[in-house]
Write a protein that holds these residues in place. Structure first.
Motif, PDB file in Angstrom:
ATOM      1  N   LEU A   1      61.718   3.169  17.696  1.00  0.00           N
ATOM      2  CA  LEU A   1      63.010   2.516  17.903  1.00  0.00           C
ATOM      3  C   LEU A   1      63.479   2.050  16.542  1.00  0.00           C
ATOM      4  CD1 LEU A   1      65.276   1.264  19.638  1.00  0.00           C
ATOM      5  CD2 LEU A   1      63.802  -0.747  19.933  1.00  0.00           C
ATOM      6  N   ASP A   2      64.675   2.429  16.159  1.00  0.00           N
ATOM      7  CA  ASP A   2      65.256   2.046  14.874  1.00  0.00           C
ATOM      8  C   ASP A   2      66.436   1.132  15.153  1.00  0.00           C
ATOM      9  OD1 ASP A   2      66.021   1.901  12.208  1.00  0.00           O
ATOM     10  OD2 ASP A   2      66.081   4.086  11.912  1.00  0.00           O
ATOM     11  N   MET A   3      66.188  -0.195  15.072  1.00  0.00           N
ATOM     12  CA  MET A   3      67.217  -1.199  15.325  1.00  0.00           C
ATOM     13  C   MET A   3      67.999  -1.418  14.025  1.00  0.00           C
ATOM     14  SD  MET A   3      64.760  -3.790  17.477  1.00  0.00           S
ATOM     15  CE  MET A   3      66.004  -5.014  17.845  1.00  0.00           C
ATOM     16  N   PHE A   4      69.314  -1.597  14.131  1.00  0.00           N
ATOM     17  CA  PHE A   4      70.168  -1.703  12.937  1.00  0.00           C
ATOM     18  C   PHE A   4      69.925  -0.467  12.078  1.00  0.00           C
ATOM     19  CE2 PHE A   4      68.863  -6.001  14.174  1.00  0.00           C
ATOM     20  CZ  PHE A   4      70.079  -6.650  14.336  1.00  0.00           C
ATOM     21  N   ALA A   5      70.045   0.699  12.667  1.00  0.00           N
ATOM     22  CA  ALA A   5      69.567   1.958  12.078  1.00  0.00           C
ATOM     23  C   ALA A   5      70.271   2.370  10.793  1.00  0.00           C
ATOM     24  CB  ALA A   5      69.656   3.079  13.107  1.00  0.00           C
ATOM     25  N   GLY A   6      71.499   1.938  10.562  1.00  0.00           N
ATOM     26  CA  GLY A   6      72.191   2.313   9.321  1.00  0.00           C
ATOM     27  C   GLY A   6      72.389   3.811   9.230  1.00  0.00           C
ATOM     28  N   SER A   7      71.691   4.470   8.307  1.00  0.00           N
ATOM     29  CA  SER A   7      71.781   5.928   8.153  1.00  0.00           C
ATOM     30  C   SER A   7      70.743   6.658   9.002  1.00  0.00           C
ATOM     31  CB  SER A   7      71.575   6.310   6.686  1.00  0.00           C
ATOM     32  OG  SER A   7      70.250   6.014   6.290  1.00  0.00           O
ATOM     33  N   GLY A   8      69.820   5.888   9.609  1.00  0.00           N
ATOM     34  CA  GLY A   8      68.735   6.494  10.373  1.00  0.00           C
ATOM     35  C   GLY A   8      67.563   6.918   9.500  1.00  0.00           C
ATOM     36  N   ALA A   9      67.571   6.557   8.222  1.00  0.00           N
ATOM     37  CA  ALA A   9      66.566   7.051   7.267  1.00  0.00           C
ATOM     38  C   ALA A   9      65.134   6.747   7.685  1.00  0.00           C
ATOM     39  CB  ALA A   9      66.840   6.475   5.878  1.00  0.00           C
ATOM     40  N   LEU A  10      64.872   5.563   8.242  1.00  0.00           N
ATOM     41  CA  LEU A  10      63.493   5.216   8.599  1.00  0.00           C
ATOM     42  C   LEU A  10      62.988   6.048   9.775  1.00  0.00           C
ATOM     43  CD1 LEU A  10      63.658   1.350   8.129  1.00  0.00           C
ATOM     44  CD2 LEU A  10      62.458   3.001   6.675  1.00  0.00           C
ATOM     45  N   SER A  11      63.774   6.148  10.829  1.00  0.00           N
ATOM     46  CA  SER A  11      63.317   6.918  11.988  1.00  0.00           C
ATOM     47  C   SER A  11      63.290   8.416  11.687  1.00  0.00           C
ATOM     48  CB  SER A  11      64.192   6.627  13.209  1.00  0.00           C
ATOM     49  OG  SER A  11      65.547   6.870  12.910  1.00  0.00           O
ATOM     50  N   LEU A  12      64.208   8.891  10.862  1.00  0.00           N
ATOM     51  CA  LEU A  12      64.207  10.311  10.512  1.00  0.00           C
ATOM     52  C   LEU A  12      63.015  10.656   9.626  1.00  0.00           C
ATOM     53  CD1 LEU A  12      68.043  10.764   9.984  1.00  0.00           C
ATOM     54  CD2 LEU A  12      66.670  11.379  11.993  1.00  0.00           C
TER      55      LEU A  12
ATOM     56  N   PHE B   1      55.871   3.649   4.586  1.00  0.00           N
ATOM     57  CA  PHE B   1      55.129   4.708   5.270  1.00  0.00           C
ATOM     58  C   PHE B   1      53.683   4.803   4.793  1.00  0.00           C
ATOM     59  CE2 PHE B   1      59.251   5.617   6.882  1.00  0.00           C
ATOM     60  CZ  PHE B   1      58.976   6.028   8.176  1.00  0.00           C
ATOM     61  N   ASN B   2      53.401   4.366   3.575  1.00  0.00           N
ATOM     62  CA  ASN B   2      52.007   4.269   3.151  1.00  0.00           C
ATOM     63  C   ASN B   2      51.274   3.202   3.968  1.00  0.00           C
ATOM     64  OD1 ASN B   2      52.211   6.275   1.221  1.00  0.00           O
ATOM     65  ND2 ASN B   2      52.622   4.857  -0.451  1.00  0.00           N
ATOM     66  N   LEU B   3      51.968   2.113   4.307  1.00  0.00           N
ATOM     67  CA  LEU B   3      51.371   1.038   5.111  1.00  0.00           C
ATOM     68  C   LEU B   3      51.130   1.445   6.567  1.00  0.00           C
ATOM     69  CD1 LEU B   3      53.423  -2.118   4.024  1.00  0.00           C
ATOM     70  CD2 LEU B   3      51.012  -1.676   3.549  1.00  0.00           C
ATOM     71  N   ILE B   4      52.022   2.275   7.112  1.00  0.00           N
ATOM     72  CA  ILE B   4      51.992   2.537   8.566  1.00  0.00           C
ATOM     73  C   ILE B   4      51.633   3.974   8.924  1.00  0.00           C
ATOM     74  CG2 ILE B   4      53.694   0.709   8.942  1.00  0.00           C
ATOM     75  CD1 ILE B   4      55.729   3.015   9.620  1.00  0.00           C
TER      76      ILE B   4
ATOM     77  N   MET C   1      69.287   9.117  -1.513  1.00  0.00           N
ATOM     78  CA  MET C   1      68.364   8.950  -0.403  1.00  0.00           C
ATOM     79  C   MET C   1      67.915  10.328   0.087  1.00  0.00           C
ATOM     80  SD  MET C   1      69.212   5.962   2.403  1.00  0.00           S
ATOM     81  CE  MET C   1      70.489   6.921   3.074  1.00  0.00           C
ATOM     82  N   ARG C   2      66.636  10.400   0.411  1.00  0.00           N
ATOM     83  CA  ARG C   2      66.090  11.688   0.831  1.00  0.00           C
ATOM     84  C   ARG C   2      64.912  11.452   1.779  1.00  0.00           C
ATOM     85  NH1 ARG C   2      61.363  12.339  -2.136  1.00  0.00           N
ATOM     86  NH2 ARG C   2      61.186  10.812  -3.777  1.00  0.00           N
ATOM     87  N   ILE C   3      64.485  12.532   2.427  1.00  0.00           N
ATOM     88  CA  ILE C   3      63.248  12.497   3.209  1.00  0.00           C
ATOM     89  C   ILE C   3      62.111  12.679   2.210  1.00  0.00           C
ATOM     90  CG2 ILE C   3      61.873  13.676   4.972  1.00  0.00           C
ATOM     91  CD1 ILE C   3      64.233  12.195   6.182  1.00  0.00           C
ATOM     92  N   ILE C   4      61.127  11.803   2.259  1.00  0.00           N
ATOM     93  CA  ILE C   4      60.074  11.772   1.255  1.00  0.00           C
ATOM     94  C   ILE C   4      58.919  12.723   1.567  1.00  0.00           C
ATOM     95  CG2 ILE C   4      58.347  10.273   0.166  1.00  0.00           C
ATOM     96  CD1 ILE C   4      60.437   8.001   0.651  1.00  0.00           C
ATOM     97  N   SER C   5      58.574  12.845   2.857  1.00  0.00           N
ATOM     98  CA  SER C   5      57.397  13.642   3.197  1.00  0.00           C
ATOM     99  C   SER C   5      57.574  14.299   4.562  1.00  0.00           C
ATOM    100  CB  SER C   5      56.159  12.734   3.205  1.00  0.00           C
ATOM    101  OG  SER C   5      54.991  13.501   3.337  1.00  0.00           O
ATOM    102  N   GLY C   6      56.680  15.202   4.874  1.00  0.00           N
ATOM    103  CA  GLY C   6      56.695  15.845   6.184  1.00  0.00           C
ATOM    104  C   GLY C   6      57.456  17.146   6.201  1.00  0.00           C
ATOM    105  N   ILE C   7      57.862  17.558   7.399  1.00  0.00           N
ATOM    106  CA  ILE C   7      58.461  18.879   7.578  1.00  0.00           C
ATOM    107  C   ILE C   7      59.845  19.029   6.932  1.00  0.00           C
ATOM    108  CG2 ILE C   7      57.126  19.398   9.659  1.00  0.00           C
ATOM    109  CD1 ILE C   7      59.650  18.746  11.308  1.00  0.00           C
TER     110      ILE C   7
END
Length: 186
Positions: free
Chosen positions: A46-57, A33-36, A1-7
């Motif tokens: 808000l990241d509900m059921f965040a798990g590793s936090g991957a989506l919000s990060l 992230f292509n959709l949104i 798992m990794r950050i795909i784009s951005g800073i």
């Protein structure tokens, strides 16, 4: 798992050991992230059921202003904390070890993007979506991004319009927007 784009593009994320956790794959995350992408810059997430936090990060890396990550599992909170520290996102990420259902009942904050990725087939989705609507925590032009299994809930919800839906293997990504009530007769 990794950050795909951005800073923080390419930065590896800490993840869980074992098979009892189902992280969002990089392929599905990139598709989400292509959709949104137009909703993310300057968003409060808000990241509900965040798990590793991957989506919000990922959202913060792509320009979101701030995120609140919620998970009631202490292991998840510890992983999120490690990821936030590693990415140097401590100023833009709040981590809460509690039930997301309690949080949405208590918060007065409005969110531009709400990530909803609960454990599959546990009947959490419909009650989370109705709680979001009932407690009016979605900003006027905000979205809810639901990740669900093909056998789980991914349907219409009163108070939300289905904006987009895509299927990736067994995974459904459903994006909801707040229902437009401006044309409603009085």
């Amino acid at each position: 798992m990794r950050i795909i784009s951005g800073i923080r593009r390419g930065h590896k994320l800490y993840e869980f050991d074992g098979d009892d956790i189902r992280p969002t794959t990089d392929r599905v995350k990139e598709s989400v992230f292509n959709l949104i992408q137009s909703f993310v810059p300057d968003a409060v997430c808000l990241d509900m059921f965040a798990g590793s936090g991957a989506l919000s990060l990922e959202a913060i890396s792509r320009g979101a202003k701030r995120a609140v990550c919620i998970d009631k599992d202490k292991r998840s909170v510890d992983i999120i904390r490690k990821n936030v520290m590693s990415l140097q996102f401590t100023e833009s990420c709040e981590i809460l070890n509690m039930s997301c259902f309690d949080y949405i009942e208590e918060t007065k904050e409005k969110f531009d993007v709400i990530f909803l990725d609960p454990p599959y087939n546990k009947d959490f989705i419909e009650s989370a979506l109705t709680g979001i609507v009932r407690n009016n925590i979605l900003s006027e032009n905000g979205i809810v991004v639901l990740e669900s299994d093909g056998t789980d809930f991914h349907d219409v919800v009163k108070g939300l319009d289905m904006y987009r839906q895509r299927k990736y293997g067994r995974t459904y990504i459903t994006v909801y927007k707040k229902k437009d009530n401006s044309s409603k007769e009085e």
